[in-house]
Design an enzyme around this catalytic site. Structure first.
Site, PDB file in Angstrom:
ATOM      1  N   GLU A 174       3.044   3.763  -3.951  1.00 55.20           N
ATOM      2  CA  GLU A 174       2.400   2.774  -4.826  1.00 55.20           C
ATOM      3  C   GLU A 174       0.971   3.263  -5.008  1.00 55.20           C
ATOM      4  OE1 GLU A 174       3.820   0.226  -6.182  1.00 55.20           O
ATOM      5  OE2 GLU A 174       5.704   0.214  -5.067  1.00 55.20           O
ATOM      6  N   CYS A 187      -5.171  -3.057  -7.158  1.00 51.09           N
ATOM      7  CA  CYS A 187      -4.421  -2.021  -7.874  1.00 51.09           C
ATOM      8  C   CYS A 187      -3.954  -2.519  -9.232  1.00 51.09           C
ATOM      9  CB  CYS A 187      -3.225  -1.600  -7.039  1.00 51.09           C
ATOM     10  SG  CYS A 187      -2.169  -2.971  -6.567  1.00 51.09           S
TER      11      CYS A 187
END
Ligand code: NAP
Length: 514
Positions: free
Chosen positions: A256, A295
């Protein structure tokens, strides 16, 4: 000063050598020291495989879910303390809830899912039985069994609680012991949570270990039964993916990574309309929650060219009201960045974008914040001069309170610009024009892990652009790492081996019932 130890092979161990000193993000004062030097990572992995794995695998899914439930309860009992520690890395009360309570909520979600949706069994059946012969005495079915290694979970600094628990919960539920490695700048919170969990005795020995400090040679000891779940920058993700032991042993890796997420304002949305106001608030919120260290935060704001001046005016006005400073001080909306490196890196990121942008709001060099020693920066809004020719705007992630306005002409150009991010975690589309929404949704979908479509009706109930939902997958293609987490039961598959079993149908049924 707190000494952050590792929990290795059933003992708390202090690293040797020169420790790294961690500082309070608000005051700059030293708060903790950490070192993983001298920790035997090979022994930790063996301990997980030999002690933690067998203890978890002998339990059924609901029994493992009961452990998760107890873990959530124990952590909840320490909620106030944990949220206070979150303040040390700059979290406001809202940021701390997002990380601490959001993480515990995810643990509780998986506890409930395991109790209510998974069978009283140790393996998962996947799909239906396929008849493979004329008489039906030879059939096939997919089943999933837990991998027999250790789930190594390497996390980013921005979510030391949520980041740990959203990986730990599905791994334990699947039957895999975990080795948690928080990012060093905010490792105190994870350390304290693991300390609480270990002291409570609710987790079987070997099922949860902690590395405080750097990873050392950990990855060199991985085998084909281990899994790496990584969250962090694309550059560290690349190092992990290409690590010789990972390549040689085909170790399963989920990455990720960072992402140039965008929000798209439809041409139909008039300034002052409810949808416009929701769009404006969303941009400001994504720039300022956790000081933009998310993020999923909006990095590129795609707006119709003819609306540029209206959008700039509205965002400037809203950003001017954001008070930056000590999260405990009255009226402060945004805290500091996690540490000096993060502040320097955010300023350098703005410099990298400078040849293609101009600043329309905020001053990245402003220093007159209180307290003096904190790592503060005010929100900075940039405008891209030539979006179609720009490269850095679509490639450089400034991990802080920074976003860039990118103007487009027509749906096709909006899609083209959105896709220039090279694969992102999330995009959101704010529009009431169904044709525009349909075209941009389908155009952006192959390049995104999640798409949020907001119109006047859904806006008041929308969870927002940046909020990751436990029921839905989190991850994105390409630049975003190509990984996938969460998504309810889907996340268990990452920690299990799918086997195609073929044989006598009665035998297969008896096997699954055992
Ligand atoms: P980072 O510098 O890449 O570090 C992430 C983790 O990797 C840390 O635990 C770090 O440990 C560890 N690490 C560093 N070098 C390593 C190596 N050679 N091998 C194995 N592990 C290594 O990222 P960060 O600064 O903590 O976090 C910010 C970044 O994470 C941003 O780019 C953000 O976009 C991304 N992020 C992505 C997601 C997502 O879900 N896609 C979520 C949150 C953040 P040390 O700290 O000890 O060096």
């Amino acid at each position: 000063m707190v000494v952050l130890e590792s929990y290795a092979c059933g003992e708390w161990k202090k690293g040797i050598g020169n420790p790294r000193v961690l500082r309070n993000a608000v005051t700059g004062e030293p708060i903790a020291e950490v070192s993983s030097e001298g920790i035997d990572f090979g022994a930790m992995l063996r301990h997980g495989r030999e002690r933690g794995g067998p203890s978890l695998r002998k339990l059924t899914f609901p029994e493992r879910a009961a452990i998760l439930k107890k873990m959530a309860g124990v952590l909840n009992d320490h909620g106030d303390e944990l949220r206070r520690i979150a303040g040390s890395y700059g979290a406001t009360a809202k940021d701390a809830r997002l990380d601490v309570d959001g993480g515990i909520g995810t643990l509780a979600f998986y506890a409930s899912l395991g109790a209510k949706q998974l069978p009283e069994a140790r393996v998962l059946a996947d799909g239906d039985v396929s008849r493979l012969s004329k008489e039906g005495n030879f059939v096939g079915r997919h089943v999933e069994v837990p991998l027999e290694g250790v789930a190594v979970q390497i996390n980013a600094y921005n979510f030391p609680s949520w980041g740990m628990l959203e990986k730990l919960a599905p791994a334990l539920l699947a039957g895999m012991p975990s080795l948690v490695k928080p990012a060093t700048p905010s490792a105190w919170l994870t350390f304290r949570m693991v300390q609480i969990l270990i002291a409570s005795g609710v987790v079987p020995e070997g099922a949860l270990q902690l590395v405080s400090g750097s990873v050392g040679d950990l990855l060199s000891h991985l085998t084909c039964q281990d899994v790496v779940s990584f969250t962090g920058s694309a550059s560290t993700g690349e190092k992990i993916r290409t690590h010789p032991a990972i390549v040689k042993n085909a170790v399963r890796v989920n990455i990720e990574a960072d992402s140039l997420n965008c929000i798209v304002l439809g041409p139909d949305v008039a300034p002052g309309s409810p949808t416009f106001e929701y769009f404006k608030n969303e941009v400001v919120s994504e720039m300022t929650v956790k000081a933009g260290q998310k993020c999923t935060a909006i990095r590129r704001v795609l707006i119709p060219e003819e609306r540029a001046e209206d959008v700039i005016r509205a965002l400037r006005e809203s950003l001017a009201s954001i008070r930056v400073g000590d999260p405990d001080a009255e009226g402060v909306v945004m805290g500091p960045l996690v540490d000096e490196d993060a502040l320097v890196s955010a300023r350098q990121g703005i410099e990298k974008l400078a040849p293609e942008t101009e600043i329309v709001a905020g001053d990245p060099g402003r220093k007159d914040f209180e307290p003096k020693g904190g790592f503060f920066m005010e929100p900075v809004l940039l405008r891209c001069r030539d979006p179609k020719r720009a490269a850095a705007v679509h490639e450089v992630e400034v991990f802080g309170p920074v976003a860039t306005l990118v103007s487009y002409r027509g749906a096709e150009e909006a899609i083209e610009l959105g896709r220039k991010g090279g694969g992102s975690l999330v995009a959101s589309i704010y529009s009431d024009d169904e044709d525009f929404v349909a075209r941009t949704t389908l155009g952006l979908a192959p390049y995104h892990g999640r798409l949020v479509v907001v119109d006047a009706r859904s806006a008041p109930e929308s969870n927002g652009h940046g909020v990751v939902m436990r029921h839905l997958v989190h991850g994105g293609p390409g630049r975003a790492g190509g990984g996938e987490e969460l998504g309810g039961v889907r996340s268990l598959h990452h920690y299990m081996q799918r086997v195609a079993l073929q044989g006598d149908p009665d035998w297969l049924e008896r096997l699954l019932a055992r």
